[in-house]
Design an enzyme around this catalytic site. Structure first.
Site: not given
Ligand SMILES: NC(=O)c1ccc[n+]([C@@H]2O[C@H](COP(=O)([O-])OP(=O)(O)OC[C@H]3O[C@@H](n4cnc5c(N)ncnc54)[C@H](O)[C@@H]3O)[C@@H](O)[C@H]2O)c1
Ligand SMILES: O=P(O)(O)OC[C@H]1O[C@H](O[C@H]2[C@H](O)[C@@H](O)[C@@H](O)O[C@@H]2CO)[C@H](O)[C@@H](O)[C@@H]1O
Ligand SMILES: [Mn+2]
Length: 440
Positions: A172, A263
């Site tokens: 995102d 990034y």
């Molecule tokens: N793709 C993106 O742009 C984007 C954006 C934001 C967050 N993220 C990713 O989304 C994920 C969640 O981040 P967050 O900060 O929202 O969550 P968080 O760290 O607050 O919680 C993550 C949850 O995943 C659970 N978990 C761990 N292993 C698991 C498994 N095998 N099956 C099911 N659940 C499991 C944990 O217990 C925890 O409750 C992370 O990988 C983060 O990097 C990606």
């Molecule tokens: O450091 P965090 O956990 O706050 O965020 C890490 C993630 O940052 C990006 O996602 C952002 C997104 O771009 C922004 O719009 C909003 O939704 O917050 C997200 C989290 O800050 C990044 O794309 C992810 O891959 C990271 O995990």
């Molecule tokens: Mn991302």
């Protein structure tokens, strides 16, 4: 009414889930649901937000059945979409991903550099198990994945499940950056159309127009050269985030042909970023002490309540909107435009066909399709080939448990370069991650 769907939120203990629930409420006409299954392996963490999530849905979505479970068979059986957002090893391991590299003067970051390598090795293990479980029940369930590092997860799942056409990895950040650009330009985001190319968390915007064809790219480029770039997004106003946004200006002053993702700064100015990092307090700590704390505190207010009076319904998170809009575009074959992660296969016609690239494209019933981009210039090609080789060697190191390939991957990474530092940080990370992955 549009066809209703059953979704599972995997990683439902995420502090972002309450905002996702609010977004699902707001989208109930566009993406109606008959059932939401909340699944996590950590019942306690998911439980911190259960009362709130249930109250919001009972209050604003009473027609939707709600299940909370730690049983993966219940979570992954008879489901139309999986919104997958697990953090393998949770914030504790993210903290080590970010702090261990700093011990060696290397960038400590969630998805980039050695931290992203260690995180990718953990995520691939859990994601492989998840896909196998889901596919043991159905080949039709859509797996929409946010689990990071998306670049490594996407490439690894493509290698593991090459014929699986219903796994879509999402990021995102481009969506979020477009929101910031729309604020800078005073143009509604929904009317902006961008062109972009790169790998996940390693790319550039190359065009920005509106649906009328008005071109804003030069205006935006000039702005970003002459003004501090501040995110609209409240979640990204912490020090570590602001440091990356501000460096977009620095990059643009040096070369302004295209606009880099925030990034890119980790790869361009690693020494500066290391010098400004606090080895004892990184983004993992910031996010725990901000978003996570605020959300958990808000959710605690729902305990024992049977109405929302005095309780805010969280929503409007970029994170939630993107995933729901992607699911809607698939479910109803809308072919809406997004920045998508797809196998290259000629989209960038002078780049590795097997790479997972990030480009503008559309999403419909058959998933994501990237717009043809054409050839990229030597500067970008050189940068991307090194980063792709890092990604590929990381995936191969995971698949083969191959230490040398892991060492080569880190040496190729622009935030590391020195093979002796690569070895030192790899050995430290391998020890810290011994419950999740190992190499020989
Ligand atoms: N793709 C993106 O742009 C984007 C954006 C934001 C967050 N993220 C990713 O989304 C994920 C969640 O981040 P967050 O900060 O929202 O969550 P968080 O760290 O607050 O919680 C993550 C949850 O995943 C659970 N978990 C761990 N292993 C698991 C498994 N095998 N099956 C099911 N659940 C499991 C944990 O217990 C925890 O409750 C992370 O990988 C983060 O990097 C990606
Ligand atoms: O450091 P965090 O956990 O706050 O965020 C890490 C993630 O940052 C990006 O996602 C952002 C997104 O771009 C922004 O719009 C909003 O939704 O917050 C997200 C989290 O800050 C990044 O794309 C992810 O891959 C990271 O995990
Ligand atoms: Mn991302």
């Amino acid at each position: 009414m549009r066809k209703q769907h059953v979704i599972t939120i995997s990683g439902a203990g995420s502090a972002r889930v309450p905002a996702l629930v609010g977004t699902l409420v707001n989208y109930k006409e566009r993406f109606p649901l008959s059932k939401i299954i909340f699944y996590d392996i950590d019942e306690e963490r998911m439980g911190f937000m259960e009362a709130y999530n249930r109250l919001v849905l009972r209050s604003y979505y009473p027609e939707c059945e709600v299940v909370f479970t730690t049983d993966e068979d219940e979570a992954y059986r008879n489901v139309d979409f999986i919104f997958c957002q697990m953090r393998v090893g949770k914030t504790a391991m993210r903290s080590l991903d970010e702090k261990i590299p700093l011990r060696y003067g290397l960038v400590g970051q969630e998805t980039c550099g050695p931290g992203g390598f260690a995180y990718g090795m953990r995520s691939l293990g859990a994601m492989k198990e998840m896909v196998e479980k889901v596919r043991s029940y159905s080949k039709d369930t859509w797996i929409l994945n946010y689990t990071n590092p998306a670049a490594i997860v996407a490439l690894g799942l493509d290698r593991l499940f090459p014929d699986d056409k219903r796994i879509l990895n999402l990021c995102d950040q481009p969506f979020s950056l477009l929101k910031s650009y729309s604020k800078i330009l005073g143009v509604p985001q929904e009317s902006l159309r961008a062109r972009y190319f790169g790998l996940n968390h390693f790319g550039w915007f190359t065009e920005l127009k509106d649906t009328e064809g008005n071109d804003y790219f030069d205006t935006l480029r000039s702005y970003l050269k002459d003004h501090d770039f501040k995110p609209f997004n409240a979640e990204q106003r912490s020090k570590s985030w602001l440091d990356t946004y501000v460096r977009v200006n620095k990059y643009m002053k040096l070369m302004d042909e295209y606009i880099p993702t925030t990034y890119m700064q980790y790869y361009m100015f690693p020494d500066e970023i290391v010098a400004e990092s606090d080895p004892d307090y990184t983004r993992a700590d910031e996010s725990r002490d901000s978003r996570e704390r605020e959300v958990f505190e808000l959710c605690a207010g729902a305990a024992g309540k049977d109405h929302m009076d005095g309780l805010e319904m969280l929503t409007n998170s970029v994170f939630g909107n993107l995933m729901v809009e992607v699911a809607e575009s698939i479910a109803y074959d809308l072919n809406r435009e997004f920045i998508v992660m797809v196998k290259n296969q000629g989209i960038i016609d002078n780049f590795e066909p097997e790479a997972i690239v990030e480009v503008a494209g559309t999403i419909g019933k058959d998933g994501a399709k990237g717009y043809p981009f054409g050839p990229i210039k030597p500067y970008y090609k050189g940068l991307m080939e090194g980063q792709y080789a890092y990604e590929l060697l990381t995936v191969e190191a995971f698949l083969e448990k191959d230490y040398t390939k892991a060492l080569m991957a880190l040496t190729l990474n622009r935030t590391v370069v020195d093979p002796s530092k690569a070895k030192a940080v790899l050995d430290d990370l391998m020890e810290a991650n011994k419950d999740y992955w190992t190499l020989r």
